[in-house]
Design a protein around this motif. Structure first.
Motif, PDB file in Angstrom:
ATOM      1  N   HIS A  77       0.825  -1.205   0.000  1.00 16.74           N
ATOM      2  CA  HIS A  77       0.000   0.000   0.000  1.00 16.74           C
ATOM      3  C   HIS A  77       0.866   1.265   0.000  1.00 16.74           C
ATOM      4  CE1 HIS A  77      -3.571   2.355   1.930  1.00 16.74           C
ATOM      5  NE2 HIS A  77      -3.445   2.596   0.644  1.00 16.74           N
ATOM      6  N   VAL A  80       2.634   1.818  -3.354  1.00 19.57           N
ATOM      7  CA  VAL A  80       1.711   2.342  -4.363  1.00 19.57           C
ATOM      8  C   VAL A  80       1.536   3.853  -4.190  1.00 19.57           C
ATOM      9  CG1 VAL A  80      -0.708   2.335  -5.118  1.00 19.57           C
ATOM     10  CG2 VAL A  80       0.481   0.176  -4.747  1.00 19.57           C
ATOM     11  N   ILE A  81       1.467   4.307  -2.943  1.00 25.29           N
ATOM     12  CA  ILE A  81       1.327   5.742  -2.672  1.00 25.29           C
ATOM     13  C   ILE A  81       2.544   6.508  -3.191  1.00 25.29           C
ATOM     14  CG2 ILE A  81       1.241   7.473  -0.826  1.00 25.29           C
ATOM     15  CD1 ILE A  81      -0.344   5.376   0.824  1.00 25.29           C
ATOM     16  N   ALA A  84       2.623   6.470  -7.025  1.00 26.45           N
ATOM     17  CA  ALA A  84       1.623   7.367  -7.599  1.00 26.45           C
ATOM     18  C   ALA A  84       2.059   8.825  -7.477  1.00 26.45           C
ATOM     19  CB  ALA A  84       0.282   7.159  -6.898  1.00 26.45           C
ATOM     20  N   ALA A 116      -1.331  11.732  -3.465  1.00 24.75           N
ATOM     21  CA  ALA A 116      -1.460  10.285  -3.298  1.00 24.75           C
ATOM     22  C   ALA A 116      -1.800   9.928  -1.853  1.00 24.75           C
ATOM     23  CB  ALA A 116      -0.163   9.595  -3.732  1.00 24.75           C
ATOM     24  N   SER A 120      -5.330   8.128  -0.405  1.00 27.49           N
ATOM     25  CA  SER A 120      -5.251   6.860   0.322  1.00 27.49           C
ATOM     26  C   SER A 120      -5.603   7.003   1.794  1.00 27.49           C
ATOM     27  CB  SER A 120      -3.832   6.296   0.214  1.00 27.49           C
ATOM     28  OG  SER A 120      -2.907   7.158   0.864  1.00 27.49           O
ATOM     29  N   ALA A 320      -1.613  12.477  -9.225  1.00 26.38           N
ATOM     30  CA  ALA A 320      -1.160  11.439  -8.307  1.00 26.38           C
ATOM     31  C   ALA A 320      -2.330  10.719  -7.652  1.00 26.38           C
ATOM     32  CB  ALA A 320      -0.252  12.046  -7.238  1.00 26.38           C
ATOM     33  N   THR A 323      -3.838   8.405 -10.189  1.00 19.30           N
ATOM     34  CA  THR A 323      -2.912   7.287 -10.398  1.00 19.30           C
ATOM     35  C   THR A 323      -2.976   6.303  -9.242  1.00 19.30           C
ATOM     36  OG1 THR A 323      -1.412   8.745 -11.625  1.00 19.30           O
ATOM     37  CG2 THR A 323      -0.502   6.666 -10.814  1.00 19.30           C
ATOM     38  N   TYR A 324      -3.066   6.846  -8.014  1.00 18.72           N
ATOM     39  CA  TYR A 324      -3.168   5.956  -6.849  1.00 18.72           C
ATOM     40  C   TYR A 324      -4.421   5.085  -6.936  1.00 18.72           C
ATOM     41  CZ  TYR A 324      -4.580   4.302  -2.313  1.00 18.72           C
ATOM     42  OH  TYR A 324      -5.022   3.489  -1.310  1.00 18.72           O
ATOM     43  N   HIS A 328      -4.105   1.200  -7.042  1.00 21.85           N
ATOM     44  CA  HIS A 328      -4.693   0.513  -5.888  1.00 21.85           C
ATOM     45  C   HIS A 328      -5.662  -0.578  -6.340  1.00 21.85           C
ATOM     46  CE1 HIS A 328      -6.276  -0.121  -1.881  1.00 21.85           C
ATOM     47  NE2 HIS A 328      -7.503   0.191  -2.289  1.00 21.85           N
TER      48      HIS A 328
END
Length: 332
Positions: A77, A80-81, A84, A116, A120, A320, A323-324, A328
């Motif tokens: 997780h 990914v942040i 992104a 990002a 999240s 961002a 993209t996240y 995700h």
């Protein structure tokens, strides 16, 4: 899976570093090239070498970016942040490069990470963002404008009786050193931002602890990527900084570079603040132009640049965040 993601984020971070180099190459050399103090190729080679050297002069900015902006959770997780955030920064760099606008790669990166993190529901250190990003974002251009204007006034007074042609030749030689100082400051500031993001990825992936020093291989990789990007050049932005804001003379170029590089060193070594080299040198160019007469500065072009500055953080954050959400859904 996580090792592959860590490697992927590091690769994307180095791609961002490369785009930072060719996007911001103009910061160091546009004034020297426009005044013909240096040829474009010689200026790019010098800037690349000084960027590489400057990246080794400290890690305070890297520590700010790596731990003072967001708290990404451990594991997939968190990676990914971070990934992104980098995509958001790279996207905005490419958009502004295409239009020849000298926006801030630094603020694009900060905006990307914040966007990002917000998407999240991760922690954003707003006190760090305000103290280390927003306040310096406002103060550094003002300081660049005022200090460059003061240096230019001092030059005009000191050399008021000098032969204009001889003085211009002398300042062309002096610009070799002021451009080198500017490139050194760019490496000191901007390469460290990529170091900070790579270190954040290592921490999130479990390959480093928050209190560890920045690994030497991270410093070398970031220094090499930004240097290669710088040598590739950013000709579109170079034209904007070197010609479209004001037609620079060698004394003006020297004054702008000297003032801007001094501010970069103070911010990085004194405060660990990730300020924008783009904002600083652009405002310094405006400052030296304003000492001649306010109409010497093409304020319409300056207005377009300021608009890009204002849009940088929210635009990179928006890309961002999107993209996240996409990553995700795919990876988690």
């Amino acid at each position: 899976m996580e090792l592959a993601l860590v490697i992927g984020v590091i690769v994307v971070a180095l791609v961002f570093d490369y785009t930072n180099g060719f996007h911001d190459a103009a910061n160091a050399i546009a004034t020297s090239v426009s005044t013909r103090a240096l040829t474009p190729r010689a200026a790019l080679l010098m800037a690349a070498a000084m960027n590489f050297l400057g990246a080794h002069l400290g890690t305070k900015v890297a520590q700010t970016v790596g731990s003072g902006i967001i708290d990404a959770p451990d594991g997939t997780h968190g990676l990914v942040i971070v990934g992104a955030g980098l995509v958001g920064a790279i996207t905005w760099n490419m958009i502004t490069w295409y239009f020849g606008l000298p926006s801030s790669s630094s603020h694009a990166l900060i905006g990307g990470l914040v966007g990002a993190a917000l998407a999240s529901a991760s922690v954003v250190h707003w006190d760090g963002v305000v103290e280390k990003v927003v306040i310096p974002m406002i103060v550094s251009p003002l300081m660049g404008f005022v200090l460059a204007g003061a240096v230019m006034i001092a030059i005009l007074w000191i050399f008021r009786r000098a032969n204009p042609g001889r003085a211009a030749r002398g300042f062309r030689y002096a610009q070799t050193f002021s451009a080198a100082a500017m490139a050194l400051g760019h490496g000191l500031q901007d390469a460290q931002k990529t170091m900070g993001v790579i270190f954040l990825a290592l921490v999130v992936g479990g390959y480093a602890s928050p209190g560890d020093p920045i690994p030497q291989w991270v410093i070398l990789a970031a220094a090499a990527a930004i240097s290669l990007g710088t040598y590739a050049g950013g000709w579109r932005i170079m034209r904007t900084l070197g010609r479209r804001i004001i037609a620079l003379t060698p004394p003006q170029g020297f004054a702008a570079e000297t003032a801007a590089s001094a501010i970069l060193y103070i911010a990085a070594m004194g405060f660990g603040a990730p300020i924008s080299t783009t904002h600083t040198i652009t405002s310094a160019i405006m400052g030296v132009g304003a000492t001649k007469r306010l109409s010497a500065v093409r304020w319409g072009v300056a207005g377009n640049i300021v608009t890009a500055w204002v849009l940088t953080i929210p635009a990179a954050a928006a890309v961002a965040a999107v993209t996240y959400l996409i990553l995700h859904g795919i990876l988690e």
